[in-house]
Design a protein around this motif. Sequence first.
Motif: not given
Length: 409
Positions: A24-25, A249, A252-253, A256-257, A278, A346-347, A390
């Motif tokens: 997840y990044g 998850a 991190c997501k 990362r974004q 989120n 993850p993306k 996932t």
Amino acid sequence: MNHWKPELLAPAKNLERLKVAILYGADAVYVGGQKYGLRARADNFTDYDLKNGVAFAHKYNAKVYVTLNAFLHDADLEGLGDYCQFLESIGIDGVIVSDVGVLRVVRKSSNLNIHLSTQASCLNSSSAELWKQFGVKRLIVGRELSVAETGLIGEKSGIDVEMFIHGAMCMAYSGHCTISNFTAGRDSNRGGCIQSCRLPYKLENQDSNPITFMSSKDLWGVHKIEDFFKHKICSLKIEGRMKSSFYVAMTCKAYRQLIDAYLEGTITPELLEKIASNLESIPHRDYSSGSLENPADSDSVFGQLSGNNRGTHEYLGIVIDTTSDYLALQLLEPLSVGDEIQIIPPKGEIINWKITQLLSVMGEALDSIQKDSVVCIPRVDILQDINQFTVIRLSRQKTVYKPELVTHS
């Protein structure tokens, strides 16, 4: 375009969460072994798990740091030198220490990179320069510092600096708490914290209702991404080695974004709001910026008695296996035909999906299945890119208080 970027560092309670974090990044994960760390109640990693975790991380160009951050008595030091040699032999990228005696053992027995734990309360450049002389390569500064103060320490001392940017906060100064010692006979500074500060208390001989007055709100740094870059914070750290794969998850997501969007110049109010939403979905206390901008005050105290399960969504489960036709899910909640779920890759965007078919692992059709079970769902076209690890949440939302998102230009 700014090509420098900070490392995104995530917690990993066990091997599953390590893999989730990296997929997840996360650029790096921090984990605990069976001894010498401050999260004794986490699953923690066996030597076998560490070998596998390092191999997985390095396959994805990620790093693994091991916590050796407990304050150890002489008896606790037994075997530490041999353990450091083992960590070096399997390719661990660094260890996190609090105590100068532990640091000395690490240096005498290995060539491991040493990161100074936030428990060491490094709060100024003079201290940073001294730790640098001792061989420390990175400072995880005390959570009492702002982003600007941390950046100045890094600039003056010439050492990499790391900050916590999300997760639970300790009410004590740099985590130096002894409440659990007295309430449960467990030493917080040697891995035994039971979070007694989160409990409601009532003053003796008073008729008032019990209140929480030592429980900190959770930290989030969503609105500080520009400052992390501006002040060259080399690593952005997410708290949570006791947390679920769902938490790992989603955090991190989200970050990362944020990091990638800042580099690309694509941060918008709409993106910030989506990321904030989120982060609201995971279990948490009310969010606060802590001391990232100004010193934390009474507004950072979480005064509710409802615990930390304030997330808007329930964590349903995780994909544990796939075939060309099916996804196998490990459930943490019951699931029935007709339920609506959200699959979080993850993306890319979240996939909304209505359950039309459930199968047991033996291929039997089911109308519903209880929690803590394994179930299969068809891998239709929209789910072809969904892979192992996932995470999935239920679509239905809980009603919770949502704090205002603070943004700045």
